[in-house]
Scaffold this active site. Sequence first.
Site, PDB file in Angstrom:
ATOM      1  N   ASP A  94       0.798  -1.227   0.000  1.00 39.26           N
ATOM      2  CA  ASP A  94       0.000   0.000   0.000  1.00 39.26           C
ATOM      3  C   ASP A  94       0.835   1.283   0.000  1.00 39.26           C
ATOM      4  O   ASP A  94       0.646   2.180   0.829  1.00 39.26           O
ATOM      5  CB  ASP A  94      -0.966   0.007   1.207  1.00 39.26           C
ATOM      6  CG  ASP A  94      -2.025  -1.080   1.101  1.00 39.26           C
ATOM      7  OD1 ASP A  94      -1.798  -2.064   0.371  1.00 39.26           O
ATOM      8  OD2 ASP A  94      -3.077  -0.949   1.754  1.00 39.26           O
ATOM      9  N   HIS A 137       4.359   4.024   9.203  1.00 36.49           N
ATOM     10  CA  HIS A 137       4.384   2.606   8.790  1.00 36.49           C
ATOM     11  C   HIS A 137       5.753   2.167   8.266  1.00 36.49           C
ATOM     12  O   HIS A 137       5.989   0.970   8.068  1.00 36.49           O
ATOM     13  CB  HIS A 137       3.348   2.341   7.690  1.00 36.49           C
ATOM     14  CG  HIS A 137       1.943   2.632   8.112  1.00 36.49           C
ATOM     15  ND1 HIS A 137       1.336   1.996   9.176  1.00 36.49           N
ATOM     16  CD2 HIS A 137       1.007   3.499   7.618  1.00 36.49           C
ATOM     17  CE1 HIS A 137       0.094   2.459   9.319  1.00 36.49           C
ATOM     18  NE2 HIS A 137      -0.121   3.379   8.385  1.00 36.49           N
ATOM     19  N   ASP A 174      -3.228   8.585  14.874  1.00 41.40           N
ATOM     20  CA  ASP A 174      -3.669   8.133  13.559  1.00 41.40           C
ATOM     21  C   ASP A 174      -4.521   6.863  13.738  1.00 41.40           C
ATOM     22  O   ASP A 174      -4.326   6.112  14.680  1.00 41.40           O
ATOM     23  CB  ASP A 174      -2.434   7.818  12.708  1.00 41.40           C
ATOM     24  CG  ASP A 174      -2.767   7.509  11.254  1.00 41.40           C
ATOM     25  OD1 ASP A 174      -2.564   8.394  10.405  1.00 41.40           O
ATOM     26  OD2 ASP A 174      -3.230   6.374  10.965  1.00 41.40           O
ATOM     27  N   HIS A 176      -4.491   4.236  11.978  1.00 37.46           N
ATOM     28  CA  HIS A 176      -3.749   3.017  11.650  1.00 37.46           C
ATOM     29  C   HIS A 176      -2.642   2.787  12.670  1.00 37.46           C
ATOM     30  O   HIS A 176      -2.119   3.739  13.253  1.00 37.46           O
ATOM     31  CB  HIS A 176      -3.126   3.128  10.255  1.00 37.46           C
ATOM     32  CG  HIS A 176      -4.130   3.325   9.153  1.00 37.46           C
ATOM     33  ND1 HIS A 176      -4.469   4.580   8.680  1.00 37.46           N
ATOM     34  CD2 HIS A 176      -4.859   2.424   8.448  1.00 37.46           C
ATOM     35  CE1 HIS A 176      -5.367   4.445   7.720  1.00 37.46           C
ATOM     36  NE2 HIS A 176      -5.642   3.154   7.557  1.00 37.46           N
ATOM     37  N   ASP A 267      -7.161  10.626  10.203  1.00 39.22           N
ATOM     38  CA  ASP A 267      -8.070   9.607   9.681  1.00 39.22           C
ATOM     39  C   ASP A 267      -8.837   8.952  10.823  1.00 39.22           C
ATOM     40  O   ASP A 267      -9.719   8.127  10.603  1.00 39.22           O
ATOM     41  CB  ASP A 267      -7.307   8.560   8.846  1.00 39.22           C
ATOM     42  CG  ASP A 267      -5.988   8.163   9.475  1.00 39.22           C
ATOM     43  OD1 ASP A 267      -5.755   8.475  10.660  1.00 39.22           O
ATOM     44  OD2 ASP A 267      -5.177   7.523   8.773  1.00 39.22           O
ATOM     45  N   TYR A 307      -7.856  11.658   5.356  1.00 40.11           N
ATOM     46  CA  TYR A 307      -8.201  11.552   3.929  1.00 40.11           C
ATOM     47  C   TYR A 307      -9.528  12.167   3.552  1.00 40.11           C
ATOM     48  O   TYR A 307      -9.887  12.196   2.384  1.00 40.11           O
ATOM     49  CB  TYR A 307      -8.117  10.073   3.504  1.00 40.11           C
ATOM     50  CG  TYR A 307      -6.762   9.526   3.902  1.00 40.11           C
ATOM     51  CD1 TYR A 307      -5.620   9.892   3.181  1.00 40.11           C
ATOM     52  CD2 TYR A 307      -6.602   8.759   5.051  1.00 40.11           C
ATOM     53  CE1 TYR A 307      -4.362   9.477   3.580  1.00 40.11           C
ATOM     54  CE2 TYR A 307      -5.340   8.332   5.458  1.00 40.11           C
ATOM     55  CZ  TYR A 307      -4.226   8.701   4.716  1.00 40.11           C
ATOM     56  OH  TYR A 307      -2.983   8.304   5.127  1.00 40.11           O
TER      57      TYR A 307
HETATM   58  C1  Q6M Z   1      -5.304   1.624   2.117  1.00 38.50           C
HETATM   59  C2  Q6M Z   1      -6.532   0.849   1.807  1.00 38.50           C
HETATM   60  C3  Q6M Z   1      -7.486   1.756   1.059  1.00 38.50           C
HETATM   61  C4  Q6M Z   1      -0.415   7.329   7.245  1.00 38.50           C
HETATM   62  C5  Q6M Z   1      -1.535   6.319   7.223  1.00 38.50           C
HETATM   63  C6  Q6M Z   1      -1.432   5.444   6.006  1.00 38.50           C
HETATM   64  C7  Q6M Z   1      -2.576   4.508   5.841  1.00 38.50           C
HETATM   65  C8  Q6M Z   1      -2.342   3.508   4.746  1.00 38.50           C
HETATM   66  C9  Q6M Z   1      -3.576   2.701   4.454  1.00 38.50           C
HETATM   67  C10 Q6M Z   1      -3.307   1.684   3.408  1.00 38.50           C
HETATM   68  N1  Q6M Z   1      -4.475   0.949   3.046  1.00 38.50           N
HETATM   69  N2  Q6M Z   1      -8.842   1.377   1.251  1.00 38.50           N
HETATM   70  O1  Q6M Z   1      -1.499   5.599   8.418  1.00 38.50           O
HETATM   71  O2  Q6M Z   1      -2.742   7.032   7.264  1.00 38.50           O
HETATM   72 ZN    ZN Z   2      -3.562   6.408   9.018  1.00 39.93          ZN
END
Ligand code: Q6M
Ligand code: ZN
Length: 678
Positions: A94, A137, A174, A176, A267, A307
């Site tokens: 990704d 990441h 965040d 994630h 996000d 996003y």
């Molecule tokens: C995306 C799936 C799309 C900086 C961050 C990056 C997140 C990456 C997400 C990858 N997957 N539906 O943590 O926001």
């Molecule tokens: Zn993120």
Amino acid sequence: MASGTGLIYNEQMMSYNLLWDYPVCSIEIPERLSASYEKLKYYGLVERCIPLSVREAIEEEIMLAHSLDYLEAVKSTASMNVEELKTFSYNYGDVYFHPNSYHCAKVSLGATLQLVDAVMLDRVRNGMALVRPPGHHSQKSEACGFCVFNNVAIAAKYAKQAYGTKRILIVDWDVHHGQGTQYAFEEDPSVLYFSWHRYEHQQFWPNLKDSDYDVVGKGSGTGFNINIPWNKVGMGNADYLAAFLYILLPMAYEFNPELILVSAGFDSAIGDPEGEMCATPECFAHLTQLLMPLANGKLCVVLEGGYNLRSLSESVCMTVRALLGDPVPPLVGQMAPCISAIETIQNVRAVHQPYWNYLKNHDSFFIEDLSTKKRNIGIEEGNSESSAATNAEEKNITMVSKVNQDFDEFMDSHMKKVLVLAPRVRTALASCGEKLTRLDQCLQVEEKKIAMEEVGVLISGGDCAHLKDENLLLSLGKIFPLIDKITKREVRNGVVVSPMLSSGAFAARYSTTVGASRVLLLVLGEADIPTDKDDEKILVVQIYGKQDEKRQSNYYIPICWKENNEWDGDLLYTLLEFILPLAYGHRPELVILAVGSNIGIQAFTLAHLTHLLQVLAEGRILVISRASDLVETLMSSLLGDPISTMRPFALKQENALVLVKLRRELKQHWKLLQNSVN
Ligand code: Q6M
Ligand code: ZN
């Protein structure tokens, strides 16, 4: 004393984008930066910050967290064509590369390091860097999830090396999991890494077992990795606050960082297509302000994800406002965390109990990973009983779908509701004849002469027996004009010396007659507080040491300490884990703090207390102090000065038990008090 908020923005970091059709990466666009910056300009926030310049990070800095092979590989992308970039990108998960990615990644890291320098060298007190690509990441030899170099992890290593910083807290809000940052410090006790993330029992990206709550660090770093896996979408303000109040903040006070880095992904905010969470923008102002009393105010906020451009930019603005010291808007919504969040929080506290003193004296925890177990054996979730929490969960889910219908409309009306005007004057002081260093920055308010009959009328229905006391009338003559100015929004907060703690109760009642719908009265010390214990407008919390029976109610909460000396640690933890959860539920429009004398609390503890209480009521707080020698410290805290750090403290066992009992009795009414499912 460092002052000012640094801001980093530079269009260079918009010079890369996705060059081919790759849906998982399509949300990471250059406009994320410009939209945030435009919104900051729109609200007049840019001109209030100190602009900081960017630079390219050098190879030596990149290699603080990455291998030479990886650095060389990334370097080689600068001259690749689209086909080669595609092939290269697909080596990782990704993430996409562009010929400018390498340059931008160096600027993104360089910007982060510039912010750390500015904060460590006291050129600014705190600041925010709007950067891309994000970093959390990325790993030693791996790009991942839009990230190339791990900005925040490198910043921590850089601060250790360049400034000898001994303890660094990384807060990753965040949505994630920043697994790259976790891996960088899992054996390092000098970096406390805290991350909450959408997890859904490992069903959500990056789908790692390493993101679960039981991954706590290794070797000497054991206990310094804190994962908060959210197993449901729709987490909102109350859930995030609960994680801060019950886990992060007490831990951070115990850890006592010298620097805080925030991996600030938005996000995790409402409307984001990745996170699907519900926290509203002003929640980030609260999170920010709650961190500001730590590390002497040294706080570097570095953008990661986010996003939904509207949600992202409003949240960025809220964060910057808090950094600047603006009053934070009250949080909307029923302050009740959902069952799933409570379960996660309980599990995290249970698994970290061996490593943190503040967790040692609590009710016995047990890890009860009901949802995971049921999931594995195929049983439906949802039989945990607590009606409030279940409702909160339903509420969050309806909010998500509402939001999808017309997000901008929702956001317009929401922001109109929450945006608050800061009073022109921050701090007022009732005339007190003393020589104080910050006097010129305060408004001095003249006292009024108040007659007994007059007070009787003002505090309609109040008990007037006490008013015969001359001292009380004199005190109220100082207090009432201050309350007038605060409720009319002429000043934000105020401080007054009064020999009578009980004047706090009259002050509270007076406030409700002049327009405050709800008041929090926090009394520190022994005194008879003449208050109506069932008046739902006034929530009274009184902390004192002498054993005597006081009738408790949902609105009069006496906390009687068993041990009567050195309260500082107890007081602070009680504020985080007990008083703030109550207060967030009450949603006061004014906070009154009445501080007795000889109560065994040090001045700087009170400074932390007054700073933290300013997350409530848009910062409207009146401090009534019996001791005049505390006024200097209180004023400084009310003015928003950075506060010197506290020694690590633990809650004394006997006092912890007092809170356990109160929590059990009050959590039905005050939902944010619930921090375990049993
Ligand atoms: C995306 C799936 C799309 C900086 C961050 C990056 C997140 C990456 C997400 C990858 N997957 N539906 O943590 O926001
Ligand atoms: Zn993120």
